[in-house]
Enzyme design. Structure first.
Site, PDB file in Angstrom:
ATOM      1  N   MET A   1       1.004  -1.193  -0.088  1.00 24.54           N
ATOM      2  CA  MET A   1       0.066  -0.163  -0.182  1.00 24.54           C
ATOM      3  C   MET A   1       0.978   1.084   0.007  1.00 24.54           C
ATOM      4  O   MET A   1       1.011   1.809   0.863  1.00 24.54           O
ATOM      5  CB  MET A   1      -0.946   0.020   1.264  1.00 24.54           C
ATOM      6  CG  MET A   1      -1.879  -0.984   1.203  1.00 24.54           C
ATOM      7  SD  MET A   1      -3.507  -0.459   0.059  1.00 24.54           S
ATOM      8  CE  MET A   1      -2.928  -1.367  -1.529  1.00 24.54           C
ATOM      9  N   HIS A   2       1.381   1.648  -1.147  1.00 20.17           N
ATOM     10  CA  HIS A   2       2.364   2.664  -1.206  1.00 20.17           C
ATOM     11  C   HIS A   2       1.904   4.033  -0.915  1.00 20.17           C
ATOM     12  O   HIS A   2       2.418   4.818   0.063  1.00 20.17           O
ATOM     13  CB  HIS A   2       3.013   2.756  -2.648  1.00 20.17           C
ATOM     14  CG  HIS A   2       3.714   1.588  -3.135  1.00 20.17           C
ATOM     15  ND1 HIS A   2       4.957   1.117  -2.552  1.00 20.17           N
ATOM     16  CD2 HIS A   2       3.326   0.433  -4.175  1.00 20.17           C
ATOM     17  CE1 HIS A   2       5.533   0.076  -3.237  1.00 20.17           C
ATOM     18  NE2 HIS A   2       4.381  -0.184  -4.103  1.00 20.17           N
ATOM     19  N   ASP A   3       0.840   4.428  -1.350  1.00 20.48           N
ATOM     20  CA  ASP A   3       0.242   5.664  -1.212  1.00 20.48           C
ATOM     21  C   ASP A   3      -0.387   5.876   0.063  1.00 20.48           C
ATOM     22  O   ASP A   3      -0.620   6.956   0.528  1.00 20.48           O
ATOM     23  CB  ASP A   3      -0.632   6.201  -2.445  1.00 20.48           C
ATOM     24  CG  ASP A   3      -0.138   6.246  -3.691  1.00 20.48           C
ATOM     25  OD1 ASP A   3       1.044   6.386  -3.706  1.00 20.48           O
ATOM     26  OD2 ASP A   3      -0.811   6.094  -4.784  1.00 20.48           O
TER      27      ASP A   3
END
EC number: 3.2.-.-
Length: 306
Positions: free
Chosen positions: A234-236
Site C-alpha cells: 500500500m504505497h500511497d
C-alpha cells in the site's frame, strides 16, 4: 473526534491512490479541503475522471481541480500497464455529472492556501509537477505550506528504473525543484512503502466490510491479482498514515537531491543518510515502519468508510 488537520491531496488515481483517497476522506483526524489531479499512473484526463468517480462514489463534498498533463520538461511515461487503460480497471462506477473546477490545480491550491487561516499540509502521492508549478508561479505560497508529505523516492533501489521510484522518475525536474524549495518535506518512499503490506487474510475480508471494501477489493484484484495471495503493498496509503499515526514511522533528517541528468539514474533520489555530502538536511525521510501498527490503522480507517 473532530477533524483537526486540514489537507490538500494531489494525486494521480490510480488504483492504490483510491485507498489513500478513502483514508484521506474517512480518517476522523483529517479534513480534505481540495483534491487535485496530475498525469502519472495514466493521463491527467483519466486521473481526473477517476478522481471524480471516487468522490461521487463516496458522495464527498470536496472540490477537484485538474492539473498538469505532462511533466515539466519530459514526455509522460505512465503506468497504464499496471493500472489498466482507464487507471482504475476492475470496478464499474456509476455515471455522474461532476466536473472539475474551472481553474488549473496549481491555482486552485494557491487559492485554498491563501484563504486558509493558517498554513496547511499538502500531501502529494503522484508526480510532483503540480507542486513545482505552484512554487514556480507563486513562490510566496511556501510560507502558507506547513508541510509537504510525499509518497515518492527511495534511499535504495527503485521500482521504475533500477534506482528511481515511479513518482519521482516521471518528473525529476519537478521533484528537484520541490526538494530545493525550502519547505518542510516528509518523504515516505519505497523504504517504508515496500514494508506496508496488507495480508491476504485481511484483503479477503474487504468485500464483506462495506461498499468501500467491496470496491477496493475489486480494484486490488485487478491491480495485483497475484498479490491478493501473497500480500499487497500500500504505497500511497503510507503518506496518509504518517499524517495520522506518525509514531509508526522511523524518520531521519537527510539531505535529498534528485538526479535529473544521468543516462541511467535520472529520477533517483540521492538520500545522504550518513551526511557525506555536507549539505543541510532538507527532508525527513521515512526509513522504517511498524507494520503491525500500520495494518491495524488501515483496518480501522477502512471500517470508518461507508
Amino acid at each position: 473526534m473532530a477533524a483537526s488537520l486540514h489537507i490538500i491531496l494531489d494525486t494521480d488515481p490510480g488504483i492504490d491512490d483510491a485507498a489513500a483517497i478513502a483514508a484521506a476522506l474517512f480518517a476522523p483526524e483529517l479534513d480534505l479541503q481540495l483534491m487535485t489531479t496530475v498525469a502519472g499512473n495514466v493521463s491527467v484526463e483519466k486521473t481526473t475522471r477517476n478522481g471524480l468517480q471516487l468522490l461521487h462514489f463516496w458522495d464527498a463534498d470536496v472540490p477537484l481541480a485538474q492539473g498538469a498533463a505532462t511533466p515539466l520538461l519530459r514526455p509522460l511515461r505512465d503506468a497504464a500497464y499496471v493500472h489498466g487503460e482507464s487507471g482504475m480497471e476492475g470496478y464499474d462506477f456509476v455515471d455522474h455529472q461532476r466536473q472539475p473546477l474551472a481553474k488549473p490545480a496549481f491555482i486552485a491550491i494557491r487559492d485554498v492556501l491563501m484563504n486558509a487561516p493558517e498554513p496547511m499540509t499538502l500531501v502529494a502521492i503522484g508526480p510532483l509537477t503540480n507542486i513545482a508549478l505552484l512554487l514556480m508561479h507563486y513562490p510566496e505560497c511556501r510560507f502558507n505550506i506547513h508541510r509537504l508529505v510525499i509518497m515518492g523516492g527511495s534511499a535504495g533501489r527503485g521500482n521504475f528504473t533500477p534506482n528511481a521510484e515511479f513518482n519521482i522518475a516521471v518528473d525529476p525536474e519537478a521533484a528537484a525543484h520541490v526538494f530545493r524549495s525550502g519547505i518542510e518535506i516528509v518523504m515516505c518512499g519505497l523504504d517504508v512503502t515496500n514494508q506496508a503490506v496488507l495480508t491476504p487474510e485481511y484483503l479477503a475480508t474487504l468485500p464483506a466490510l462495506n461498499k468501500t471494501g467491496g470496491m477496493l477489493h475489486a480494484l486490488f484484484s485487478h491491480y495485483r491479482s497475484g498479490s491478493m495471495q501473497s500480500g499487497l503493498r500500500m504505497h500511497d496509503l503510507c503518506a496518509i498514515a504518517w499524517l495520522v499515526r506518525p509514531e509508526l514511522f522511523t524518520l531521519q533528517s537527510c539531505f535529498v537531491a534528485v538526479e535529473t541528468q544521468g543516462q541511467y539514474t535520472a529520477g533517483t533520489t540521492v538520500v545522504d543518510i550518513e551526511g557525506r555530502l555536507g549539505q543541510p538536511a532538507n527532508a525527513q525521510v521515512a526509513l522504517a515502519l511498524d507494520v503491525d501498527g500500520f495494518r491495524q490503522w488501515v483496518a480501522e480507517v477502512f471500517a470508518c468508510a461507508p
